[in-house]
Design a protein around this motif. Structure first.
Motif, PDB file in Angstrom:
ATOM      1  N   SER A  77       0.804  -1.225   0.000  1.00  0.00           N
ATOM      2  CA  SER A  77       0.000   0.000   0.000  1.00  0.00           C
ATOM      3  C   SER A  77       0.836   1.272   0.000  1.00  0.00           C
ATOM      4  O   SER A  77       0.428   2.275   0.581  1.00  0.00           O
ATOM      5  CB  SER A  77      -0.922  -0.002   1.225  1.00  0.00           C
ATOM      6  OG  SER A  77      -0.166  -0.176   2.429  1.00  0.00           O
ATOM      7  N   ASP A  78       1.979   1.258  -0.628  1.00  0.00           N
ATOM      8  CA  ASP A  78       2.811   2.457  -0.623  1.00  0.00           C
ATOM      9  C   ASP A  78       2.050   3.619  -1.267  1.00  0.00           C
ATOM     10  O   ASP A  78       1.572   3.512  -2.405  1.00  0.00           O
ATOM     11  CB  ASP A  78       4.109   2.209  -1.383  1.00  0.00           C
ATOM     12  CG  ASP A  78       5.061   3.395  -1.265  1.00  0.00           C
ATOM     13  OD1 ASP A  78       4.870   4.378  -2.005  1.00  0.00           O
ATOM     14  OD2 ASP A  78       5.964   3.343  -0.421  1.00  0.00           O
ATOM     15  N   PRO A  79       1.922   4.747  -0.581  1.00  0.00           N
ATOM     16  CA  PRO A  79       1.111   5.849  -1.114  1.00  0.00           C
ATOM     17  C   PRO A  79       1.670   6.454  -2.399  1.00  0.00           C
ATOM     18  O   PRO A  79       0.897   6.917  -3.255  1.00  0.00           O
ATOM     19  CB  PRO A  79       1.099   6.871   0.025  1.00  0.00           C
ATOM     20  CG  PRO A  79       2.279   6.525   0.880  1.00  0.00           C
ATOM     21  CD  PRO A  79       2.440   5.048   0.773  1.00  0.00           C
ATOM     22  N   ILE A  80       2.968   6.455  -2.556  1.00  0.00           N
ATOM     23  CA  ILE A  80       3.570   7.011  -3.774  1.00  0.00           C
ATOM     24  C   ILE A  80       3.247   6.125  -4.970  1.00  0.00           C
ATOM     25  O   ILE A  80       2.885   6.616  -6.053  1.00  0.00           O
ATOM     26  CB  ILE A  80       5.094   7.180  -3.593  1.00  0.00           C
ATOM     27  CG1 ILE A  80       5.380   8.249  -2.529  1.00  0.00           C
ATOM     28  CG2 ILE A  80       5.763   7.542  -4.918  1.00  0.00           C
ATOM     29  CD1 ILE A  80       6.849   8.382  -2.170  1.00  0.00           C
ATOM     30  N   ILE A  81       3.364   4.820  -4.781  1.00  0.00           N
ATOM     31  CA  ILE A  81       3.030   3.879  -5.859  1.00  0.00           C
ATOM     32  C   ILE A  81       1.549   3.979  -6.207  1.00  0.00           C
ATOM     33  O   ILE A  81       1.165   4.033  -7.389  1.00  0.00           O
ATOM     34  CB  ILE A  81       3.379   2.434  -5.444  1.00  0.00           C
ATOM     35  CG1 ILE A  81       4.894   2.279  -5.203  1.00  0.00           C
ATOM     36  CG2 ILE A  81       2.893   1.432  -6.496  1.00  0.00           C
ATOM     37  CD1 ILE A  81       5.756   2.386  -6.422  1.00  0.00           C
TER      38      ILE A  81
END
Length: 442
Positions: free
Chosen positions: A91-95
């Motif tokens: 769940s990486d926000p940048i990705i």
């Protein structure tokens, strides 16, 4: 070990596996039901062999960071890491934002985009041996392209592979090799057998198109190639006029420039994949410009390389965000060093408990083996290790830690100290509880 002792150990081990298996069945009824439903439309309820294990694979419904939840609402520390493809976690926000941006601008536009150029520039800056590259959809595809190109460029037919190597679903060289392998002409050499490889390359030089090698033998247990072995391959292939392919589909995460960057080795072709697309399907074939120029569609006698999703906007956007903003060259080196400290810490723990267990690999990718010393190739791992790993896998699941059923452990970027502590505690508890059995078995 005498025959009587071996039989007793085998019986004790099977009883332990049976007990752990039953406890998993009793505690995961929703996963058991999901598996039964899946069998109606998919053979064995499965569409990806490596994910299957007895009594049934767990069905996951949600992931966040390095946590996973199954359909029974059990929570796990995730050390499968999608077999190295899940470097950025769930769940990486940048990705996620990069994928949203790509979705907002159009998904299947049927033409080049600026993100693929930017991602290609980043990759070539990180890997000196990759002067130009072509994107594709997986590491398997990248390796097929590399080997096909080597055959076409050289006019020779043989390919040297190493026993236990895995270069994709149709390039699997366990013992025996997969019957689904592409029917090329293969020459086999044991991994880390420097002299055997040199002699074989020389003996087959006139008919050998390429040598393909994983710098760490992944599916066979994350066994590292020694520096002398890998350097000898470069010298022997260069001398014999044979192309050298480094399969860094997994190992490119081991520092900013992968294993070849660590060792200063320049392969003719390098294949990438797994995490490259930020968690979306992606692969790449790169190499020296004078080889890669044959893929230029405007060149005479150009290699035809198609692929509808080679430059998929979502993949290119996620991959670019990952390499430029998250897994930068500096962070890649620091992450590898930090994970190597963890691996060595686990090995020190096993030594203090006097059990024949080791975490073998490099940095963020390693495997648990039931051995007394570092294996150089798969033949150094005792056969009973696979059965012991089955017990460990089940016990770890019951402790809320998920690793690959064959023993692979991949550390992802969002892993926190609590995840490492959970893994260490579970490994320590297993080793302490089963120490007498382990010492008798190995």
């Amino acid at each position: 070990m005498n025959n009587t002792t071996a039989i007793e150990v085998a019986h004790d081990l099977e009883r332990a596996i049976s007990s752990a298996r039953q406890r998993l069945i009793d505690s995961r009824p929703a996963s058991a039901a999901a598996f039964r439903r899946a069998q109606a439309s998919m053979p064995g309820g499965n569409t990806r062999t490596v994910l299957h294990f007895d009594p049934f694979p767990l069905t996951f419904k949600r992931g966040a960071g390095s946590d996973l939840w199954d359909v029974d609402d059990a929570c796990y520390s995730d050390f499968v890491g999608e077999f190295s493809a899940g470097l950025y976690g769930h769940s990486d926000p940048i990705i996620k934002q990069a994928i949203r941006d790509a979705l907002d601008q159009g998904i299947v536009m049927g033409g080049p985009g600026d993100r693929e150029v930017a991602l290609a520039d980043l990759v070539t800056s990180r890997f000196p041996s990759i002067e130009q590259l072509r994107f594709c959809n997986s590491g398997t595809e990248a390796n097929i392209l590399a080997l096909s190109a080597a055959i076409a460029l050289s006019g020779k037919r043989k390919i040297l592979v190493f026993e236990g190597a895995y270069h994709g679903g149709v390039l699997a060289f366990s013992t025996p090799p997969s019957v689904l392998n592409i029917p090329w002409e293969y020459v086999y050499v044991p991994y880390n057998d420097t002299q055997g490889a040199i002699e074989t390359i020389g003996r087959h030089a006139d008919s050998l198109a390429a040598v393909i090698v994983e710098p760490i033998l992944g599916a066979a247990g994350n066994i590292p190639g020694t520096a002398s072995f890998l350097r000898a391959l470069r010298e022997a292939t260069a001398s014999a006029g044979v192309l050298l392919i480094f399969d860094e589909v997994k190992t490119s995460r081991c520092g900013a420039g992968g294993i070849q960057g660590r060792l200063g080795i320049s392969a003719d072709f390098t294949t990438l994949g797994k995490y490259l697309g930020g968690g979306l399907p992606c692969g790449a074939l790169g190499g020296r410009q004078h080889f890669m120029q044959r893929f230029d569609p405007s060149a005479p006698n150009a290699f035809r390389h198609a692929g509808t999703f080679n430059n998929n906007p979502c993949t290119m956007s996620a991959g670019l965000a990952g390499l430029s903003q998250i897994f930068t060259a500096s962070r890649a080196d620091k992450f590898d060093a930090a994970c190597e400290e963890i691996r060595l810490e686990f090995n020190a723990m096993f030594s203090s408990l006097d059990v024949p267990m080791r975490c073998v690999g490099q940095g963020s990718m390693f495997s648990v083996h039931f051995v007394r010393s570092e294996p150089a190739n798969p033949s150094d791992i005792p056969r009973i290790s696979a059965r012991l790993m089955r017990l460990l896998h089940l016990e770890l699941l019951l402790e809320g830690v998920v690793v690959a059923s064959r023993g692979d452990i991949f550390v992802s970027l969002p892993v926190e100290q609590r995840h490492i502590a959970a893994l260490k505690s579970a490994l320590n508890g297993f080793a302490a509880r089963w120490a007498p059995l382990l010492r008798a078995a190995v």
